[in-house]
Design an enzyme around this catalytic site. Sequence first.
Site, mmCIF file in Angstrom:
data_model
loop_
_atom_site.group_PDB
_atom_site.id
_atom_site.type_symbol
_atom_site.label_atom_id
_atom_site.label_comp_id
_atom_site.label_asym_id
_atom_site.label_seq_id
_atom_site.Cartn_x
_atom_site.Cartn_y
_atom_site.Cartn_z
ATOM 1 N N SER A 55 0.865 -1.183 0.000
ATOM 2 C CA SER A 55 0.000 0.000 0.000
ATOM 3 C C SER A 55 0.893 1.221 0.000
ATOM 4 C CB SER A 55 -0.894 0.061 1.241
ATOM 5 O OG SER A 55 -1.969 -0.822 1.137
ATOM 6 N N GLU A 62 -0.827 18.636 -6.639
ATOM 7 C CA GLU A 62 -2.177 18.666 -7.187
ATOM 8 C C GLU A 62 -3.122 17.684 -6.495
ATOM 9 O OE1 GLU A 62 1.042 19.849 -9.893
ATOM 10 O OE2 GLU A 62 0.665 17.959 -8.843
ATOM 11 N N SER A 63 -2.698 16.924 -5.503
ATOM 12 C CA SER A 63 -3.469 16.023 -4.652
ATOM 13 C C SER A 63 -2.702 14.736 -4.377
ATOM 14 C CB SER A 63 -4.880 15.756 -5.156
ATOM 15 O OG SER A 63 -5.636 15.187 -4.096
ATOM 16 N N HIS A 68 -3.295 0.003 -3.444
ATOM 17 C CA HIS A 68 -3.209 -1.191 -2.606
ATOM 18 C C HIS A 68 -3.186 -2.374 -3.562
ATOM 19 C CE1 HIS A 68 -3.309 -3.536 1.029
ATOM 20 N NE2 HIS A 68 -4.121 -4.355 0.394
ATOM 21 N N CYS A 83 -6.127 18.038 -8.878
ATOM 22 C CA CYS A 83 -6.848 19.309 -8.871
ATOM 23 C C CYS A 83 -6.285 20.201 -9.963
ATOM 24 C CB CYS A 83 -6.683 20.001 -7.515
ATOM 25 S SG CYS A 83 -7.338 19.025 -6.153
#
Length: 124
Positions: A55, A62-63, A68, A83
């Site tokens: 994970s 931008e985010s 996983h 974003c």
Amino acid sequence: MHTLGRHILAEIYGCDPSILNNRSLIEKIMVEAALEAGAEVREVAFHKFSPQGVSGVVVISESHLAIHTWPELGYAAVDVFTCGQTINPWDACNYLTEHFNAEHMTATEVKRGIFEEPVKVANL
């Protein structure tokens, strides 16, 4: 309609299990996918599970990109949230699919922060 971001929820199937179980390789491919999409990488955090699976998250300006893996099933659940208008999250998803040697990917795009008028975000 105007949106703040695009969120891709990707299901990647038929992946090479040896790739999906390799923490350092997954991290490398995820960072490369972010860069391929034109994102600016800020931080990375990945964890290898025992006996299998990885994970992790790549935090971008931008985010984020998150993953996983289930190596025993050749499956990876991926989420790419960007974003702004300059980054294409599909570029990252396609890069991951190719570099996991996947058979196929299905994905859904969710528009985040939907507004009638353009939103001006103040610099904090």
